[in-house]
Design a protein around this motif. Sequence first.
Motif, PDB file in Angstrom:
ATOM      1  N   LEU A 136      50.401  34.984  23.937  1.00  0.00           N
ATOM      2  CA  LEU A 136      49.053  35.284  24.405  1.00  0.00           C
ATOM      3  C   LEU A 136      49.049  35.296  25.924  1.00  0.00           C
ATOM      4  O   LEU A 136      49.684  34.455  26.561  1.00  0.00           O
ATOM      5  N   SER A 137      48.314  36.241  26.501  1.00  0.00           N
ATOM      6  CA  SER A 137      48.145  36.237  27.956  1.00  0.00           C
ATOM      7  C   SER A 137      46.658  36.103  28.252  1.00  0.00           C
ATOM      8  O   SER A 137      45.822  36.739  27.609  1.00  0.00           O
ATOM      9  N   PHE A 138      46.370  35.256  29.209  1.00  0.00           N
ATOM     10  CA  PHE A 138      44.982  34.955  29.546  1.00  0.00           C
ATOM     11  C   PHE A 138      44.653  35.496  30.933  1.00  0.00           C
ATOM     12  O   PHE A 138      45.520  35.524  31.814  1.00  0.00           O
ATOM     13  N   ASP A 139      43.393  35.902  31.092  1.00  0.00           N
ATOM     14  CA  ASP A 139      42.961  36.346  32.418  1.00  0.00           C
ATOM     15  C   ASP A 139      43.174  35.205  33.402  1.00  0.00           C
ATOM     16  O   ASP A 139      43.026  34.027  33.054  1.00  0.00           O
ATOM     17  N   ALA A 140      43.471  35.555  34.632  1.00  0.00           N
ATOM     18  CA  ALA A 140      43.865  34.558  35.627  1.00  0.00           C
ATOM     19  C   ALA A 140      42.837  33.454  35.795  1.00  0.00           C
ATOM     20  O   ALA A 140      43.187  32.291  35.992  1.00  0.00           O
TER      21      ALA A 140
END
Lengths: 142, 91
Positions: A136-140
């Motif tokens: 999963l990649s999350f907004d900064a």
Amino acid sequence: MFDEQSSIRVPEPVHRTMINHARDCYPEEACGLLAGYPDGRLTKAYALTNIAHSPVNYVIDPSEHFGAMRDAESRGWELVGVFHSHTHSPAYPSSTDVALAVEPDWLYVLVGMERIDALSVRGFSIRDCRITEKTLSFDAHS
Amino acid sequence: MMHTIRLPTILRVHAGGDASVTACGSTVGEAFSDLGRRYPALASQLLDPDGSVPVFVNVFLNDEDIRYLKGLDTPISQPSEITVLPSVAGG
């Protein structure tokens, strides 16, 4: 739908909804559904009622499930996953999660609350009782 | 009277992979019986041996959960959509 994605982007509102719902429902498990486009891009998290009202189990309210499905479809989305919290265990599918996983194409997101000040959010596919972690990649700023 | 029955992913294998199928009947139970004649394996997933809907299967007639209507005896007066949703649960 998630098989082709090396990393699944979790938009900040989706992330925030899952985290806030986990905190709001504590010490009970929180649960909800994830909507997205057919290609798997996540668009919304629906924070729903755990009718089990339990710290160790969850059952999504069927009427709310149906309502979320209708809402998603009205926007051109579909239900693509589910999230729930583990209040005292890691963000990893339990044997119950595996046994009751009914949608082989869904993303299963776990919110681990072992450390209330540093919640862990991880995603998995559960297919034929086999668990595969999805990145999963999350907004900064989430 | 022909109705559309929407199936969850996990049950589609019992209906040739289709996301929805059609069935006839003047009640939800009759529609399921009609479905069972063509897809016996599907019927066994939708109904317990005693003929009731399994606890972890939710059935909606248009926008209403049939548990809050008359269950499988819920009458259908016009061509309708029946949605089958498995309970989403875990631990």
